[in-house]
Design a protein around this motif. Sequence first.
Motif, PDB file in Angstrom:
ATOM      1  N   GLU A  24       4.349  54.457  61.911  1.00 41.38           N
ATOM      2  CA  GLU A  24       3.708  55.092  63.068  1.00 41.38           C
ATOM      3  C   GLU A  24       2.839  56.264  62.643  1.00 41.38           C
ATOM      4  N   PRO A  74       4.851  45.823  71.241  1.00 38.64           N
ATOM      5  CA  PRO A  74       6.034  46.315  71.947  1.00 38.64           C
ATOM      6  C   PRO A  74       7.107  45.235  72.090  1.00 38.64           C
ATOM      7  N   ARG A 101      -1.470  54.663  70.920  1.00 38.01           N
ATOM      8  CA  ARG A 101      -0.117  55.043  71.250  1.00 38.01           C
ATOM      9  C   ARG A 101      -0.039  55.900  72.507  1.00 38.01           C
ATOM     10  N   HIS A 152      11.769  49.942  71.846  1.00 37.50           N
ATOM     11  CA  HIS A 152      10.918  48.920  72.440  1.00 37.50           C
ATOM     12  C   HIS A 152       9.445  49.252  72.252  1.00 37.50           C
ATOM     13  N   ASP A 153       9.118  50.532  72.299  1.00 35.78           N
ATOM     14  CA  ASP A 153       7.721  50.947  72.229  1.00 35.78           C
ATOM     15  C   ASP A 153       7.215  51.186  70.815  1.00 35.78           C
ATOM     16  N   LEU A 154       8.105  51.165  69.843  1.00 32.51           N
ATOM     17  CA  LEU A 154       7.669  51.407  68.464  1.00 32.51           C
ATOM     18  C   LEU A 154       6.959  50.176  67.908  1.00 32.51           C
ATOM     19  N   GLY A 155       5.941  50.433  67.089  1.00 31.28           N
ATOM     20  CA  GLY A 155       5.245  49.330  66.436  1.00 31.28           C
ATOM     21  C   GLY A 155       4.051  48.845  67.227  1.00 31.28           C
ATOM     22  N   VAL A 206      12.713  53.700  73.501  1.00 29.67           N
ATOM     23  CA  VAL A 206      11.910  54.204  72.380  1.00 29.67           C
ATOM     24  C   VAL A 206      11.693  53.099  71.350  1.00 29.67           C
ATOM     25  N   ARG A 241       1.394  54.673  75.885  1.00 28.80           N
ATOM     26  CA  ARG A 241       2.812  54.470  76.122  1.00 28.80           C
ATOM     27  C   ARG A 241       3.573  55.783  76.210  1.00 28.80           C
TER      28      ARG A 241
END
Lengths: 133, 159
Positions: free
Chosen positions: B38, A38, B145, A32-35, A30, B148
Motif C-alpha cells: 500500500e 477489494p 485509495r 476487505h479494502d486493502l489491495g 479494513v 475508500r
Amino acid sequence: MTAARQLPVTPSAAGRPSPDDVLDHETLSVLHDLGREPGKLLQELIAHFLAEAPDLLTEVEVAVGAGQCDHAGRAAHRLKGAAAHVGAVRLTLVADEVERNARAARREDTARAATTARSELDLAVTALRGLVA
Amino acid sequence: MRRDPQQCAHGDGSSAVRIVIADDLGSTRRYLRAVIEECPELEVAGEAADGAAAVALAEALQPDVVLLDISMPILDGADALAAVMRVAPGAQVVLLSGMEAEVVQPLLAAGASGFVPKGVPPTELIGRLGDILGRDLTKAPRPGRERRAGRRPIGAPSP
C-alpha cells in the motif's frame, strides 16, 4: 469461492467487537479494502486461516497431551497470529490464554484453554466460511 | 497512535525501502505484503518461511529492512537476529512478535532496530515502520485509495 464481499450483518455498536462477536467487523472491513481488488486479500487470508488454524490447534492438543508445553506454546502463538489476521477476535484471545499457560508450564490450564479454543475455532471457521461461501 | 488505514506517503524521488518478510505463517506473510504494498515508499524484496531461509535471503538480497518473526522454525530469536545482522550488515532488523516486551527487549539490546507487534492494524503497522525508519509514511494516499477512506466499518449500523 467468491470474493469476500458478503460481509457480516450482525453489527456491533460503532463496529467495535463485543464479547459476543466471533469476528471483529472493523478489522474485516479494513482487510476487505486493502489491495488493488477489494475483497481479494480478505478472501486469501481466510483461505490461509482455514488451511492453517485447524492443524495448529491439533498441534497444540497433541503437544499438551504429550506434556510438551514449550511446543504447545509455540503452536498456540502461531494460532493466535493466524486468528488475528482474519479478525477472529475471540479465538485470538483464547489462543493467547493457551500460549501463556503453556509457556508457564501449567499443563492442566493449557489443556482447559485448548478445549475452549477448539470451540472458538469451530465458531470462527463457520463464520469465516459464511463470508466466502 | 491511530492513523487513517488508507494513507501512505508518496515517494520523494528516492528509491523504495526494500523489505524482506520473514514469518513461518503464510497468512502473516500475505497480510504484511498487502500492507507494505500500500505504501509507494516500501517494497517487498522477498519472503522467507523460516529463520534459515531469512538469513539466506538477507544475504542474497541485501535488503534495507528485514521484518523478522522472532519465533520461527529452524532458526529463531537471538540466533536468527545475529545471523541476519552478520550477513546483511546494512539491513535494519525489525522484530515481529506477539510476545511480551520482556521477550523482545534483549533482542533490541542485541541490535534490532525496532519491534512491531503481530496483529496490529495496517495503520499502526505503517506508522511504527515509519517511526523506526525515520520516515513519515502516512502523508499521502496511493492513487485510488481516497475513495475508500472514511467508509464506515462493515457491519456497522447506518447513520
